[in-house]
Write a protein that holds these residues in place. Structure first.
Motif, PDB file in Angstrom:
ATOM      1  N   ASP A 191       0.799  -1.240  -0.049  1.00 22.63           N
ATOM      2  CA  ASP A 191       0.065   0.054   0.088  1.00 22.63           C
ATOM      3  C   ASP A 191       0.821   1.218   0.050  1.00 22.63           C
ATOM      4  N   LEU A 192       0.258   2.416  -0.076  1.00 22.23           N
ATOM      5  CA  LEU A 192       1.012   3.544  -0.306  1.00 22.23           C
ATOM      6  C   LEU A 192       1.792   3.926   0.998  1.00 22.23           C
ATOM      7  N   GLY A 193       1.157   3.555   2.082  1.00 20.02           N
ATOM      8  CA  GLY A 193       2.066   3.856   3.261  1.00 20.02           C
ATOM      9  C   GLY A 193       3.172   3.070   3.440  1.00 20.02           C
ATOM     10  N   ASP A 194       3.247   1.740   3.084  1.00 16.87           N
ATOM     11  CA  ASP A 194       4.301   0.858   3.017  1.00 16.87           C
ATOM     12  C   ASP A 194       5.475   1.696   1.986  1.00 16.87           C
ATOM     13  N   LEU A 195       4.863   1.872   1.054  1.00 14.51           N
ATOM     14  CA  LEU A 195       5.768   2.628  -0.220  1.00 14.51           C
ATOM     15  C   LEU A 195       6.688   3.790   0.359  1.00 14.51           C
ATOM     16  N   ASP A 196       6.044   4.704   0.713  1.00 12.65           N
ATOM     17  CA  ASP A 196       6.638   5.964   1.408  1.00 12.65           C
ATOM     18  C   ASP A 196       7.668   5.524   2.454  1.00 12.65           C
ATOM     19  N   LEU A 214       5.881  -4.181 -10.842  1.00 10.84           N
ATOM     20  CA  LEU A 214       4.964  -3.672 -11.382  1.00 10.84           C
ATOM     21  C   LEU A 214       5.196  -2.812 -12.336  1.00 10.84           C
ATOM     22  N   ALA A 215       6.676  -2.266 -12.657  1.00 11.52           N
ATOM     23  CA  ALA A 215       7.019  -1.368 -14.002  1.00 11.52           C
ATOM     24  C   ALA A 215       7.174  -2.489 -15.124  1.00 11.52           C
ATOM     25  N   ARG A 216       7.265  -3.849 -14.784  1.00  6.18           N
ATOM     26  CA  ARG A 216       7.518  -4.690 -15.905  1.00  6.18           C
ATOM     27  C   ARG A 216       6.786  -4.514 -17.403  1.00  6.18           C
ATOM     28  N   HIS A 217       5.418  -3.753 -17.087  1.00  3.53           N
ATOM     29  CA  HIS A 217       4.867  -3.468 -18.403  1.00  3.53           C
ATOM     30  C   HIS A 217       4.769  -1.958 -18.696  1.00  3.53           C
ATOM     31  N   ASP A 218       5.618  -1.577 -18.228  1.00  2.00           N
ATOM     32  CA  ASP A 218       5.753   0.120 -18.613  1.00  2.00           C
ATOM     33  C   ASP A 218       7.190   0.445 -19.013  1.00  2.00           C
ATOM     34  N   PRO A 219       7.503   0.131 -20.318  1.00  2.00           N
ATOM     35  CA  PRO A 219       8.726   0.509 -21.037  1.00  2.00           C
ATOM     36  C   PRO A 219       9.228   1.977 -20.870  1.00  2.00           C
ATOM     37  N   ALA A 220       8.309   2.656 -20.911  1.00  2.00           N
ATOM     38  CA  ALA A 220       8.763   4.317 -20.780  1.00  2.00           C
ATOM     39  C   ALA A 220       9.435   4.757 -19.515  1.00  2.00           C
ATOM     40  N   ARG A 221       8.902   3.959 -18.482  1.00  2.00           N
ATOM     41  CA  ARG A 221       9.346   4.274 -17.049  1.00  2.00           C
ATOM     42  C   ARG A 221      10.856   3.585 -16.935  1.00  2.00           C
ATOM     43  N   LEU A 222      11.031   2.351 -17.360  1.00  2.00           N
ATOM     44  CA  LEU A 222      12.201   1.734 -17.233  1.00  2.00           C
ATOM     45  C   LEU A 222      13.273   2.492 -18.512  1.00  2.00           C
ATOM     46  N   LEU A 223      12.947   2.872 -19.368  1.00  2.00           N
ATOM     47  CA  LEU A 223      13.971   3.500 -20.188  1.00  2.00           C
ATOM     48  C   LEU A 223      14.176   4.848 -19.563  1.00  2.00           C
ATOM     49  N   ALA A 224      13.129   5.639 -18.975  1.00  2.00           N
ATOM     50  CA  ALA A 224      13.599   6.672 -17.914  1.00  2.00           C
ATOM     51  C   ALA A 224      14.596   6.402 -16.933  1.00  2.00           C
ATOM     52  N   ARG A 275      11.368  10.205  -8.991  1.00  2.00           N
ATOM     53  CA  ARG A 275      10.660   9.794 -10.012  1.00  2.00           C
ATOM     54  C   ARG A 275      10.081   8.381  -9.717  1.00  2.00           C
ATOM     55  N   SER A 276      10.845   7.463  -9.239  1.00  2.00           N
ATOM     56  CA  SER A 276      10.624   6.131  -9.102  1.00  2.00           C
ATOM     57  C   SER A 276       9.221   6.108  -8.026  1.00  2.00           C
ATOM     58  N   ARG A 277       9.495   6.656  -6.793  1.00  2.00           N
ATOM     59  CA  ARG A 277       8.221   6.762  -5.903  1.00  2.00           C
ATOM     60  C   ARG A 277       7.162   7.564  -6.636  1.00  2.00           C
ATOM     61  N   SER A 278       7.163   8.440  -7.337  1.00  2.00           N
ATOM     62  CA  SER A 278       5.929   9.195  -7.858  1.00  2.00           C
ATOM     63  C   SER A 278       5.209   8.109  -8.972  1.00  2.00           C
ATOM     64  N   HIS A 279       6.212   7.325  -9.568  1.00  2.00           N
ATOM     65  CA  HIS A 279       5.665   6.523 -10.515  1.00  2.00           C
ATOM     66  C   HIS A 279       4.932   5.388 -10.077  1.00  2.00           C
ATOM     67  N   PHE A 280       5.327   4.685  -8.964  1.00  2.00           N
ATOM     68  CA  PHE A 280       4.579   3.672  -8.129  1.00  2.00           C
ATOM     69  C   PHE A 280       3.565   4.107  -7.318  1.00  2.00           C
ATOM     70  N   ARG A 281       3.570   5.407  -6.855  1.00  2.00           N
ATOM     71  CA  ARG A 281       2.542   6.016  -6.035  1.00  2.00           C
ATOM     72  C   ARG A 281       1.277   5.969  -7.243  1.00  2.00           C
ATOM     73  N   GLU A 282       1.554   6.373  -8.206  1.00  2.00           N
ATOM     74  CA  GLU A 282       0.332   6.547  -9.340  1.00  2.00           C
ATOM     75  C   GLU A 282      -0.010   4.986  -9.530  1.00  2.00           C
ATOM     76  N   HIS A 283       0.668   4.131  -9.765  1.00  2.00           N
ATOM     77  CA  HIS A 283       0.331   2.712 -10.214  1.00  2.00           C
ATOM     78  C   HIS A 283      -0.470   2.084  -9.023  1.00  2.00           C
ATOM     79  N   LEU A 284       0.078   2.284  -7.719  1.00  2.00           N
ATOM     80  CA  LEU A 284      -0.759   1.657  -6.656  1.00  2.00           C
ATOM     81  C   LEU A 284      -2.147   2.399  -6.384  1.00  2.00           C
ATOM     82  N   ASN A 285      -2.391   3.460  -6.975  1.00  2.00           N
ATOM     83  CA  ASN A 285      -3.672   4.307  -7.018  1.00  2.00           C
ATOM     84  C   ASN A 285      -4.396   3.940  -8.091  1.00  2.00           C
ATOM     85  N   THR A 286      -3.997   3.082  -8.821  1.00  2.00           N
ATOM     86  CA  THR A 286      -4.943   2.801 -10.172  1.00  2.00           C
ATOM     87  C   THR A 286      -5.970   2.069  -9.795  1.00  2.00           C
TER      88      THR A 286
END
Length: 227
Positions: free
Chosen positions: A75-80, A165-175, A205-216
Motif C-alpha cells: 500500500d501507499l504507506g508501505d511505499l512511502d 509492477l513496472a515490467r509493463h511500463d517500458p517508458a518508465r524503464l527507459l527513463a 521519480r520512481s516513488r511518484s511512478h509507483f504511487r500512481e500505479h498503486l492508486n490505479t
C-alpha cells in the motif's frame, strides 16, 4: 541427520516461497495454506510451517485473523516508508562509493545503461534487471560498510515486489535507465554531490511512478481479487 534433512527442506521451501512472493507468483493478499504449499513444493508440512515463519520475519507475510497467513499487501504507506529509508541509505551509499578507490568500474555501467533501450525494446527485461542488480552489487562493494549494505538489502527485498509492477511500463524503464546512467557517470567521475543528487532525482521519480500505479483502480481490484 534427520534434523539436517529437515533444515535443508525448510531452506528449499523458504527460497521457493520467497522467490514466488517477490516475482508476484504469490500476489499480495494471497492466502498461504500449509497443506496446499506442502503439496506444491513436495515437502512435508513442518518445513513449510518453518518457511512461513521466515517469511513473516522478513515482512513478506503476515497473520490474518481466521485466515492463517497471507502474502503481505502493498500500500501507499508501505511505499512511502520504504522510499524514505531507501533514499537515506542510497544517498549515503552514493557519496561513499564516489569516494572509493576502483570506481572506474562505474564507467562501464554508464555504458551498459546507455544501451539499456535495446534490452527494454526487445522485451528482455530480465537482462535489464540483471544489470541493475549488478550495479547495486558494485555500489555495495565500493561502500565497504556491511551494516549499510545489510540495511539496503532488507529494503531492496521489499522494493523488488514493487519494482516488478513496472515490467509493463517500458517508458518508465527507459527513463530509469537514463537516471542510472547519470548516477554511474557521477560515481565514475568521483563527484559525490552529483551522485547524491542523481540518486535523489531517480528515487523521487520512481516513488511518484509507483504511487500512481498503486492508486490505479486495476491495482486495487487485483488486490481485492487476490485477498
Amino acid at each position: 541427520m534427520h534434523a539436517q534433512r529437515r533444515g535443508g527442506a525448510t531452506e528449499r521451501a523458504y527460497a521457493q516461497l520467497r522467490a514466488d512472493v517477490l516475482d508476484g507468483e504469490l500476489p499480495p493478499g494471497a492466502v498461504l495454506a500449509e497443506l496446499e504449499q506442502s503439496a506444491r513444493l513436495g515437502v512435508s508440512r513442518t518445513p513449510v510451517r518453518e518457511a512461513f515463519a521466515k517469511l513473516v520475519h522478513d515482512g513478506l507475510a503476515r497473520p490474518v485473523g481466521g485466515r492463517g497467513l497471507v502474502v503481505a499487501p502493498l500500500d501507499l504507506g508501505d511505499l512511502d516508508q520504504l522510499y524514505d529509508v531507501r533514499e537515506a541509505l542510497e544517498v549515503k551509499a552514493a557519496r561513499l562509493a564516489a569516494r572509493a578507490p576502483g570506481r572506474a568500474v562505474f564507467a562501464q555501467f554508464a555504458d551498459r545503461f546507455g544501451h539499456a533501450a535495446a534490452l527494454v525494446g526487445a522485451g528482455e527485461l530480465d537482462r535489464y534487471y540483471a544489470v541493475t542488480a549488478e550495479f547495486d552489487a558494485a555500489v555495495d562493494e565500493a561502500v565497504a560498510n556491511p551494516w549499510l549494505v545489510r540495511a539496503l538489502s532488507d529494503v531492496r527485498t521489499h522494493l523488488v515486489r514493487i519494482r516488478r509492477l513496472a515490467r509493463h511500463d517500458p517508458a518508465r524503464l527507459l527513463a530509469a535507465a537514463s537516471e542510472h546512467q547519470l548516477i554511474a557517470e557521477a560515481l565514475a567521475a568521483g563527484d559525490a554531490d552529483l551522485a547524491a543528487h542523481a540518486v535523489h532525482v531517480h528515487l523521487h521519480r520512481s516513488r511518484s511512478h509507483f504511487r500512481e500505479h498503486l492508486n490505479t483502480p486495476s491495482h486495487h481490484q487485483h488486490d481485492e481479487e487476490s485477498a
